[in-house]
Design an enzyme around this catalytic site. Sequence first.
Site, PDB file in Angstrom:
ATOM      1  N   PHE B 129       0.880 -25.176 -74.675  1.00 21.57           N
ATOM      2  CA  PHE B 129       1.578 -24.118 -74.127  1.00 21.57           C
ATOM      3  C   PHE B 129       2.891 -23.829 -74.684  1.00 21.57           C
ATOM      4  CE2 PHE B 129       3.821 -21.820 -70.689  1.00 21.57           C
ATOM      5  CZ  PHE B 129       3.007 -20.522 -71.029  1.00 21.57           C
ATOM      6  N   ASP B 203       1.401 -33.182 -70.222  1.00 25.35           N
ATOM      7  CA  ASP B 203       1.652 -32.030 -69.261  1.00 25.35           C
ATOM      8  C   ASP B 203       0.091 -31.833 -68.651  1.00 25.35           C
ATOM      9  OD1 ASP B 203       1.400 -29.415 -68.204  1.00 25.35           O
ATOM     10  OD2 ASP B 203       2.695 -28.776 -70.004  1.00 25.35           O
ATOM     11  N   TYR B 228       1.070 -24.707 -59.067  1.00 23.62           N
ATOM     12  CA  TYR B 228       0.564 -23.241 -58.505  1.00 23.62           C
ATOM     13  C   TYR B 228      -0.698 -23.060 -59.077  1.00 23.62           C
ATOM     14  CZ  TYR B 228       3.356 -21.959 -62.465  1.00 23.62           C
ATOM     15  OH  TYR B 228       4.005 -22.087 -63.704  1.00 23.62           O
ATOM     16  N   LYS B 229      -1.320 -23.840 -59.822  1.00 22.02           N
ATOM     17  CA  LYS B 229      -2.963 -23.554 -60.675  1.00 22.02           C
ATOM     18  C   LYS B 229      -3.849 -24.273 -59.602  1.00 22.02           C
ATOM     19  CE  LYS B 229      -0.605 -23.427 -65.103  1.00 22.02           C
ATOM     20  NZ  LYS B 229      -0.733 -21.961 -65.373  1.00 22.02           N
ATOM     21  N   ARG B 377     -10.744 -15.700 -70.304  1.00 25.85           N
ATOM     22  CA  ARG B 377     -10.883 -17.290 -69.910  1.00 25.85           C
ATOM     23  C   ARG B 377     -11.347 -16.984 -68.391  1.00 25.85           C
ATOM     24  NH1 ARG B 377      -5.002 -20.516 -69.111  1.00 25.85           N
ATOM     25  NH2 ARG B 377      -4.897 -18.853 -67.396  1.00 25.85           N
TER      26      ARG B 377
END
Lengths: 418, 418
Positions: B129, B203, B228-229, B377
Amino acid sequence: MIDRTACEIRDENDPLRAFREDFVLPEGTIYLDGNSLGARTAGAAARAHEVVTNEWGTGLIRSWNTAGWFDLPVTLGEKISGLVGGGSGSTVVTDSTSINLFKAAAAALDIQAEDAPGRTVVLTQQENFPSDIYLLQGLTRQLGDHYEVRLVDDEVAAGLPTALTDEVALVVLSHVNYRTGRLFDMAATTEAIHAGGAAVIWDLCHSAGALEVDLAGSGADMAIGCTYKFLNGGPGAPAFIWVSGALQNRRPQPLSGWWGHARPFDMAADYTPAEGIRRFLTGTQPVLSLSVAEVGLDIFARADMAAVRSKSLELSDLFMTLAEQRLPDHPIEIVTPREHEHRGSQVSITHPEAFAVMSALIERGIIGDYREPSVLRFGLTPLYVGFTDVWDTVEALRDILDNRSWDAPRHQVRGAVT
Amino acid sequence: MIDRTACEIRDENDPLRAFREDFVLPEGTIYLDGNSLGARTAGAAARAHEVVTNEWGTGLIRSWNTAGWFDLPVTLGEKISGLVGGGSGSTVVTDSTSINLFKAAAAALDIQAEDAPGRTVVLTQQENFPSDIYLLQGLTRQLGDHYEVRLVDDEVAAGLPTALTDEVALVVLSHVNYRTGRLFDMAATTEAIHAGGAAVIWDLCHSAGALEVDLAGSGADMAIGCTYKFLNGGPGAPAFIWVSGALQNRRPQPLSGWWGHARPFDMAADYTPAEGIRRFLTGTQPVLSLSVAEVGLDIFARADMAAVRSKSLELSDLFMTLAEQRLPDHPIEIVTPREHEHRGSQVSITHPEAFAVMSALIERGIIGDYREPSVLRFGLTPLYVGFTDVWDTVEALRDILDNRSWDAPRHQVRGAVT
C-alpha cells in the site's frame, strides 16, 4: 464589597449568556476544567448518532466522498483558522498535538538548515507542557544529536534576546502556560525571535478558543494546538497544525503519508507532497471524533472572540479579587499574572494542600484540577462559566480552607492533556 | 452446477450466521467493501451515545480515570493481540497505521544499527500500500539518506532470499496485498528474513480479523494494522502497533510523547520511555472513535477465527468458481491466488472497464470497490457476508457484462485506506 447578588446581575447582563444553551453540564456542577477537557456540546450526541447511523451505516464507504469525510481535516482547519488568524488554506485538523509538533519542528529545522545553516539549538520553555519537550527530544535524538534541546525558564523566554544566541535555530513556546496561565505577547516575541535569526512554533493548546490569536498578523511561522479544551471538541479529539503560507511548500514533513500526497488516489510508488497545508496530513483520520469536534467549532462561528476575551478577563479578575478579599488568612498565592496582557483564561492558585483541597472541591461538584506542584487550577471558559459560578467557587474554597475540611486524597485528578 | 438454492442452504447451515445480527446494513445492500471500511456494528450507536452523554457529559474530566479513557489504547490492544497471536502486553491501539509504521520502522532501524551495523537497505514491496512506502521514504529522508528504500515486486518478495542481500536491514511487508489479496506465509517469510539478518515489520491491515495470524509464533519483530476494515471499528478508527517482547524495551521510538512516558503525570522535563508497549504511544487519543472501535473488537471475542477463516475461503472459492462458470466469455482475469495458503479474504478480478462496471454494480446496491489499474475488488467478511450474497453478486456482474449495461463513470469510488 462584591456579593453574590452583584454576580447574578452580571450574569443577567452577560452578552454571551445565551451560549450556555450550547453546552450540557450535569445539574449542580460548576465546571472549571474546560482548559483540560471542554464541556459536552449540546449538539454532540445528535451528530455522533448521525455519523454512526447514516454516514457510516447507510453511506458506508461512499461517505468518504458523499459525507465529506476525506476533507474533514481541511473543513475543520478552515474553521479553526478563522479563530486564530491563520488565513485560509493554512490549517488542518489531524492527529495529536504531539505528533503535529513533530511534523512542524522537523519541517522548520529542515528549512532553517537552508536559511540559517549551522544553528543547532532548539529552545523551549522549561515550563512548557512536558510532551512538547519530549517530542523535541525524540526528534533531535533521531537527527543524530546534531541538535540540542535547550530549556529556559519562562522569565528568560519572555526576555528572549538574552537566550537568543546565534546557535538557536528554532524556538517552541506555549502561548499560554498550562500551569500558571501566563500569556506571551505573540507579535513581540515572534519579532524578537525572527530578529535573532530563529523560527518559532507556537503551541496554542491554551489559547485557541480562549482569546484572540493573530498568527498571520504576528508573523508566526507555525503553530499547533488541540481542539478538546477551549474549543470543546470532545475527549481526545484530533489536534490542529498551522503553517504560514511562506513556509508550506518549502519542505515535506517526515510523516509523509498518503493523505499528504499530491495525488493520493493515484497509488504512485513515490511520495510527492501536496501543495499547501495538506502535506502536513499523514494517514486516515478518526471520522467520528472529527465530526463531533466540528460541533464545538461551529459554536464559535456565532461567538465574537473579542467578547469572549473580555468576559474571560472579567471572570479571572473577579476570581482574583474574591480570592484576595475572602481568603486572606490562608497560605495561598495567585500565580497567574495580574496584567491582562500576560494572562490566559485561567486562575492558578498555590496551596500546600492543593491536591486535597481540589479533591474536596470536586466532592462539592466544583470541578477544577490539580497540577504539580501545589497548584489549584481553575479554567474559565466564557461560553459556559458565569460570574455566580466564580462566586460560588471562591465561597466553597473559603469554607474548605476555613474548616480544613479536606482529608486524604480521594480523587486522582488527571488531565487529558495539559 | 451450483445454483442459488444451494447457496441459500449453505447460508442456513452457516455456523457464523448469527453474527449477521451484530451488524446493520442498509436494506437491499450487499456489502463487499468491508476490506476498505467494515460495516456498522449494531452496538456502535448506543456506545457513541453513552460516551458522549455519560462519559463526556456527566463524567467530564474524571472519565480519563473512571471510564478508563486513559487505558483505552492498552485495553483495545489486548483484544487485538488475542486475534493476531501477539501475546499479552504487546499491542496498543493508537494513531494511524502510517504513523505507527514510522514508529516501528524507526525503532527497528535503531535496533538493527546495533545488532547488524552497516546495513542500509529498507526493503518493501512495489505493490505494498503506497502510504507504507511513503512513510519509509519520509523516515529515511529524515535519517539523512543513510538508508535506501528498495522496492521489489511481490514475486521477488515471496522468493525473498534472492533480494535479501547483506545490505538489507529491515523488510516491511503487507501480510495480504490490498489489491490482489495475495497472502504471505508469515512464519516461513519471517524465518527467511531473519536468516538473512534483517528484521521484519508486518502490515496486517488486510489480515487482522480476516484470518488467523500468529505474530509471536511466527517470530515476527513488529506489526501494524488498522481497525476499520475487517475489525469493523468505524471510519478512520485508530490503528494498532505490536512489538515483540524481546524488542519492546530496546530503544525508544522518536514520536516520544507523554502517553509513552514512564510516569506521564510527573510532568518531568526529560523523556523516560515506559517499559513495554506503552512507549509506542505518543499523545492524547480520540476517545469517541476508540470507544466505538471497541464494539467491533468485542464481537470477535465470540467468534472462532478458525471458523471465520474457513468461511472466508469457502466464500472466495465460491466466488471464483461462479465467476469462471458464469462469466466465461468476458475479458476478465481473477488475480487473487487460487491456493488457499496464498489467499486473503477477497476476490480481485480485472476487466478493461472495471471502473464503470463497479459503478454499475454499486448502482444496483452491490458495493465493492475499484482499484487501479482495472481491478474489481470484492472483500469477503465472513461475519456478515453470505453465500447467497456471492451468488447475487456474480449474477449482477454477469448481467452487467452480458448487456454492457455500464456507461460513463458516475461514482468516484475512493477507499478509506487500502
